[in-house]
Enzyme design. Structure first.
Site, mmCIF file in Angstrom:
data_model
loop_
_atom_site.group_PDB
_atom_site.id
_atom_site.type_symbol
_atom_site.label_atom_id
_atom_site.label_comp_id
_atom_site.label_asym_id
_atom_site.label_seq_id
_atom_site.Cartn_x
_atom_site.Cartn_y
_atom_site.Cartn_z
ATOM 1 N N TYR A 112 0.726 -1.776 0.048
ATOM 2 C CA TYR A 112 -0.163 0.653 -0.108
ATOM 3 C C TYR A 112 0.838 0.840 0.034
ATOM 4 C CZ TYR A 112 -3.252 3.191 1.466
ATOM 5 O OH TYR A 112 -4.825 4.436 2.194
ATOM 6 N N LYS B 4 1.524 3.891 -3.042
ATOM 7 C CA LYS B 4 0.992 5.798 -2.628
ATOM 8 C C LYS B 4 2.396 6.135 -2.900
ATOM 9 C CE LYS B 4 -3.592 5.433 -1.494
ATOM 10 N NZ LYS B 4 -4.027 5.715 -2.348
HETATM 11 N N1 NAP Z 1 -9.686 4.795 4.434
HETATM 12 C C1 NAP Z 1 -8.687 5.557 5.017
HETATM 13 O O1 NAP Z 1 -8.626 4.807 6.018
HETATM 14 C C2 NAP Z 1 -7.149 5.851 4.297
HETATM 15 C C3 NAP Z 1 -6.574 6.391 5.209
HETATM 16 C C4 NAP Z 1 -5.665 7.166 4.111
HETATM 17 C C5 NAP Z 1 -5.371 7.471 2.894
HETATM 18 N N2 NAP Z 1 -5.750 6.747 2.098
HETATM 19 C C6 NAP Z 1 -6.808 6.910 0.662
HETATM 20 O O2 NAP Z 1 -7.573 8.254 0.336
HETATM 21 C C7 NAP Z 1 -8.301 7.619 -0.270
HETATM 22 C C8 NAP Z 1 -9.246 8.643 -0.431
HETATM 23 O O3 NAP Z 1 -10.574 7.355 0.839
HETATM 24 P P1 NAP Z 1 -12.351 7.050 0.706
HETATM 25 O O4 NAP Z 1 -11.990 6.580 1.514
HETATM 26 O O5 NAP Z 1 -12.765 8.136 0.741
HETATM 27 O O6 NAP Z 1 -12.371 6.059 -0.269
HETATM 28 P P2 NAP Z 1 -13.872 5.599 -0.661
HETATM 29 O O7 NAP Z 1 -14.951 5.876 0.066
HETATM 30 O O8 NAP Z 1 -14.033 3.644 -0.679
HETATM 31 O O9 NAP Z 1 -13.974 6.554 -1.862
HETATM 32 C C9 NAP Z 1 -13.556 5.733 -2.996
HETATM 33 C C10 NAP Z 1 -13.474 5.736 -4.303
HETATM 34 O O10 NAP Z 1 -12.147 5.797 -6.407
HETATM 35 C C11 NAP Z 1 -13.272 4.916 -6.005
HETATM 36 N N3 NAP Z 1 -12.743 3.658 -7.579
HETATM 37 C C12 NAP Z 1 -12.560 2.872 -6.165
HETATM 38 N N4 NAP Z 1 -12.284 2.305 -7.580
HETATM 39 C C13 NAP Z 1 -12.278 2.355 -8.563
HETATM 40 C C14 NAP Z 1 -12.422 1.375 -9.496
HETATM 41 N N5 NAP Z 1 -11.265 0.895 -10.484
HETATM 42 N N6 NAP Z 1 -12.509 2.870 -11.154
HETATM 43 C C15 NAP Z 1 -12.046 4.212 -10.313
HETATM 44 N N7 NAP Z 1 -13.094 4.861 -9.446
HETATM 45 C C16 NAP Z 1 -12.334 3.755 -8.529
HETATM 46 C C17 NAP Z 1 -14.943 4.607 -6.030
HETATM 47 O O11 NAP Z 1 -16.169 4.630 -6.558
HETATM 48 P P3 NAP Z 1 -17.082 4.241 -6.668
HETATM 49 O O12 NAP Z 1 -17.945 4.420 -5.652
HETATM 50 O O13 NAP Z 1 -17.611 3.762 -8.540
HETATM 51 O O14 NAP Z 1 -16.473 2.536 -6.188
HETATM 52 C C18 NAP Z 1 -14.945 5.991 -4.485
HETATM 53 O O15 NAP Z 1 -15.290 6.721 -5.665
HETATM 54 C C19 NAP Z 1 -8.031 6.749 -1.423
HETATM 55 O O16 NAP Z 1 -6.963 7.085 -2.400
HETATM 56 C C20 NAP Z 1 -7.105 5.712 -0.157
HETATM 57 O O17 NAP Z 1 -6.612 5.006 -0.410
HETATM 58 C C21 NAP Z 1 -8.092 6.017 3.324
#
Ligand code: NAP
Length: 215
Positions: free
Chosen positions: A127, A131
């Site tokens: 991961y 990133k």
């Molecule tokens: N969650 C955490 O604790 C955390 C911590 C640090 C960093 N991050 C990073 O922050 C970012 C946002 O996280 P989040 O929690 O807001 O994520 P999330 O709620 O899971 O949303 C992910 C988004 O990416 C889209 N997506 C996923 N797979 C895709 C694909 N194959 N093609 C096109 N779109 C796709 C999803 O679209 P659909 O609705 O169509 O699936 C959704 O709009 C991510 O990059 C994650 O790695 C997260």
């Protein structure tokens, strides 16, 4: 006035960033690239929402909607959901970079990415390595302004995918938050969305990293 291209608008951070963008006096148009249609915005909003439902594996190179000032990327998945390390990299690395290449070629001058605390292209952790590689390859796109927002575990907002162990650990670590180093304390999606949007719109020249404790 800024035209903004946003990815991940159906996710926890991206949905919040979209709401903020549609209410932001600096924004005139939001092009939201999604896999499924967004709900219609509040009819009172002055900002134009141009929702393009696209196949991210075959992004059209010559679409005129790539012509924006700024890009904000909140797209991402998990290794488990993606199914394999390669599939995870194709989503979390290849898609943000491809969007960057196409928007930069069409004239965008600013790109802000939701990355992660600990992002490092040399990491042994998949991961964090992916990133870090995504940040590295976006820097190479040549945006006059590039910002990597590096949150720790997120809380708040509504995730489109099922919550995973990482989400549950982030939730649990809120209890420990006061004794954790500031960089590793869970951070609310609203703060990440605000930082992402401000970085994309303000387009401060140069490369910037916003660590979690500054959000
Ligand atoms: N969650 C955490 O604790 C955390 C911590 C640090 C960093 N991050 C990073 O922050 C970012 C946002 O996280 P989040 O929690 O807001 O994520 P999330 O709620 O899971 O949303 C992910 C988004 O990416 C889209 N997506 C996923 N797979 C895709 C694909 N194959 N093609 C096109 N779109 C796709 C999803 O679209 P659909 O609705 O169509 O699936 C959704 O709009 C991510 O990059 C994650 O790695 C997260």
């Amino acid at each position: 006035m800024t035209s903004l291209l946003l990815t991940g608008a159906t996710g926890a951070v991206g949905a919040r960033a979209l709401t903020l963008a549609l209410a932001d006096p600096r924004v005139e148009r939001v092009v939201a690239l999604t896999r499924r249609p967004l709900a219609d915005p509040d009819p009172e909003t002055r900002v134009v929402l141009d929702n393009r439902v696209v196949d991210f594996q075959a992004l059209p190179e010559d679409a005129d909607w790539w012509q924006v000032d700024a890009v904000a990327c909140a797209l991402g998945t998990t290794r488990k959901l993606a199914g394999s390390p390669d599939a995870f990299r194709r989503i979390d690395h290849d898609l943000p970079v491809r969007v960057g290449e196409l928007a930069r070629a069409a004239g965008a001058t600013s790109y802000a990415l939701v990355s992660s605390v600990g992002a490092d292209a040399g990491s042994r952790n998949l991961y964090l390595r992916v990133k870090g590689e995504t940040e590295r390859d976006l820097r190479a796109c040549g945006f006059p302004s590039f910002t990597a927002v590096r949150p720790s575990g997120l809380y708040g907002g509504t995730r489109t995918r099922q919550e995973n162990l990482g989400d549950r650990l982030a939730g649990a670590s809120r209890v420990l938050s006061p004794v954790l180093p500031a960089r590793y304390r869970p951070v609310h999606v609203d703060l990440v969305a605000r930082a992402l949007l401000d970085a994309a719109i303000s387009a401060v020249p140069g490369e910037h990293v916003l660590e979690s404790e500054t959000l």
